[in-house]
Motif scaffolding. Structure first.
Motif, PDB file in Angstrom:
ATOM      1  N   GLU A 197       0.962   3.038  -3.492  1.00 25.48           N
ATOM      2  CA  GLU A 197      -0.242   3.791  -3.846  1.00 25.48           C
ATOM      3  C   GLU A 197      -0.332   5.080  -3.037  1.00 25.48           C
ATOM      4  O   GLU A 197      -0.705   6.134  -3.567  1.00 25.48           O
ATOM      5  CB  GLU A 197      -1.476   2.923  -3.601  1.00 25.48           C
ATOM      6  CG  GLU A 197      -2.785   3.623  -3.940  1.00 25.48           C
ATOM      7  CD  GLU A 197      -3.989   2.716  -3.759  1.00 25.48           C
ATOM      8  OE1 GLU A 197      -5.117   3.228  -3.823  1.00 25.48           O
ATOM      9  OE2 GLU A 197      -3.783   1.498  -3.554  1.00 25.48           O
ATOM     10  N   GLU A 198       0.008   5.013  -1.764  1.00 25.66           N
ATOM     11  CA  GLU A 198      -0.037   6.223  -0.939  1.00 25.66           C
ATOM     12  C   GLU A 198       0.963   7.266  -1.427  1.00 25.66           C
ATOM     13  O   GLU A 198       0.684   8.467  -1.388  1.00 25.66           O
ATOM     14  CB  GLU A 198       0.250   5.846   0.517  1.00 25.66           C
ATOM     15  CG  GLU A 198      -0.821   4.958   1.138  1.00 25.66           C
ATOM     16  CD  GLU A 198      -0.425   4.468   2.521  1.00 25.66           C
ATOM     17  OE1 GLU A 198       0.697   4.837   2.967  1.00 25.66           O
ATOM     18  OE2 GLU A 198      -1.209   3.729   3.139  1.00 25.66           O
ATOM     19  N   ARG A 257      -0.565   8.953  -4.493  1.00 26.01           N
ATOM     20  CA  ARG A 257      -1.661   9.848  -4.116  1.00 26.01           C
ATOM     21  C   ARG A 257      -1.134  11.088  -3.396  1.00 26.01           C
ATOM     22  O   ARG A 257      -1.717  12.176  -3.517  1.00 26.01           O
ATOM     23  CB  ARG A 257      -2.659   9.108  -3.228  1.00 26.01           C
ATOM     24  CG  ARG A 257      -3.425   8.006  -3.968  1.00 26.01           C
ATOM     25  CD  ARG A 257      -4.553   7.453  -3.128  1.00 26.01           C
ATOM     26  NE  ARG A 257      -5.296   6.414  -3.809  1.00 26.01           N
ATOM     27  CZ  ARG A 257      -6.277   6.631  -4.693  1.00 26.01           C
ATOM     28  NH1 ARG A 257      -6.622   7.883  -4.972  1.00 26.01           N
ATOM     29  NH2 ARG A 257      -6.900   5.628  -5.264  1.00 26.01           N
ATOM     30  N   THR A 258      -0.049  10.941  -2.645  1.00 31.19           N
ATOM     31  CA  THR A 258       0.540  12.097  -1.969  1.00 31.19           C
ATOM     32  C   THR A 258       1.049  13.119  -2.975  1.00 31.19           C
ATOM     33  O   THR A 258       0.963  14.341  -2.751  1.00 31.19           O
ATOM     34  CB  THR A 258       1.691  11.636  -1.058  1.00 31.19           C
ATOM     35  OG1 THR A 258       1.163  10.703  -0.096  1.00 31.19           O
ATOM     36  CG2 THR A 258       2.306  12.813  -0.326  1.00 31.19           C
ATOM     37  N   PRO A 301       0.807  -1.232   0.000  1.00 37.51           N
ATOM     38  CA  PRO A 301       0.000   0.000   0.000  1.00 37.51           C
ATOM     39  C   PRO A 301       0.832   1.271   0.000  1.00 37.51           C
ATOM     40  O   PRO A 301       0.327   2.334  -0.381  1.00 37.51           O
ATOM     41  CB  PRO A 301      -0.824  -0.121   1.292  1.00 37.51           C
ATOM     42  CG  PRO A 301      -0.783  -1.567   1.654  1.00 37.51           C
ATOM     43  CD  PRO A 301       0.528  -2.076   1.166  1.00 37.51           C
ATOM     44  N   VAL A 302       2.094   1.186   0.385  1.00 36.68           N
ATOM     45  CA  VAL A 302       2.936   2.384   0.434  1.00 36.68           C
ATOM     46  C   VAL A 302       3.103   2.998  -0.944  1.00 36.68           C
ATOM     47  O   VAL A 302       3.150   4.216  -1.102  1.00 36.68           O
ATOM     48  CB  VAL A 302       4.304   2.024   1.062  1.00 36.68           C
ATOM     49  CG1 VAL A 302       5.232   3.231   1.057  1.00 36.68           C
ATOM     50  CG2 VAL A 302       4.108   1.498   2.476  1.00 36.68           C
TER      51      VAL A 302
END
Length: 296
Positions: free
Chosen positions: A154-155, A158-159, A151-152
């Protein structure tokens, strides 16, 4: 072992297998398996040469390859799209998951009656069976590969202001490629099994149809010609999928089969330096002691 030695070993293993086949069949050896009923390698080779000289063999190959490629490409597109959708959307998982899980255990060859009733021509039905055979391996592999992504990543996208499509194109699809091609490799093999079975049942041309016709007229060398053709075609298509997967995932680290070098023992006359002696005194003698000290 270098590459030339490996290829030599592979050729030697194939030669030994063919030689054993020729020996058992030419001597009519019947121990428990009845090799006397089998054609010899020379009989199969003569029949193979006769088939290569005629037009029917190439027509059968073209028809089978067309059916395989059409059904497999449809399964690849639908399987990847459905796998990503089910893995990324809870609504899609709730709507499509139960239906797919009920249909998935059904063998694709069992769908032959459904294909005969559903499609207006046998050709479309065979393509449907081939697509159904490859669809579920691709779907399952894609779904697991997408769910296993960190998940990192994707985060991070998005950041930096990336939206849903940016995440899909930059994180989901590239990260799931190894798993996708694993499913494609399995799917192409299952497709060959099912397309040959479908051609035997409802086909008019193709390698499977010709192999079944040879069996009905007791032409056993012709049966083995069909079996060899199926094996070679399946190997070539699987190799093509694997090479394409390696080319598209060149960014992945590759493991090299290189034996580890043994550490050279230190000379007995060499005395340890004071710094090394201090380190040895502070280092525990057993791994368990090191682990316990680390925990403390």
């Amino acid at each position: 072992m270098n590459r030339s030695a490996r290829y030599t070993l592979r050729i030697a293993s194939l030669t030994v297998a063919l030689g054993l086949w020729q020996l058992l069949t030419s001597r009519d050896i019947d121990l428990w398996l009845r090799f006397s009923q089998f054609p010899t390698v020379t009989d199969v080779a003569h029949t193979f040469a006769d088939r290569l000289a005629g037009p029917d063999y190439w027509t059968d190959l073209t028809d089978s390859l067309t059916r395989i490629l059409t059904g497999f490409l449809l399964a690849a597109v639908l399987g990847v799209a459905t796998g990503v959708l089910v893995a990324r959307s809870r609504l899609a998982e709730d709507l499509l998951g139960p239906v797919l899980e009920v249909i998935r255990p059904i063998p694709a060859i069992a769908l032959v009656p459904v294909a005969i009733l559903l499609f207006p021509s046998n050709e479309q039905g065979i393509v449907f069976i081939t697509c159904a055979a490859a669809f579920f391996p691709v779907l399952v592999s894609t779904r697991h590969a997408v769910r296993a992504l960190t998940p990192v990543w994707e985060e991070a996208v998005r950041t930096m202001g990336g939206g849903r499509w940016r995440v899909l194109g930059s994180v989901v699809l590239p990260g799931a490629l190894p798993g996708v091609f694993g499913g494609l490799s399995v799917g192409i093999g299952v497709s060959w099994i099912c397309v040959i079975s479908a051609e035997m049942i409802s086909g008019q041309y193709g390698v499977g149809y010709r192999t079944w016709q040879d069996y009905t007229v007791v032409d056993y060398p012709g049966v083995f010609v069909g079996m060899v053709s199926i094996g070679v075609l399946g190997w070539l298509t699987s190799t093509a999928v694997e090479l394409l997967g390696r080319r598209l995932t060149r960014w992945l680290p590759r493991t090299a089969h290189v034996p580890a070098a043994r550490p050279k023992p230190a000379p007995a006359s060499a005395a340890p330096s004071p710094a090394r002696a201090a380190v040895r005194e502070d280092t525990p003698a057993h791994p368990e002691e090191a682990r316990d000290e680390h925990l403390v």
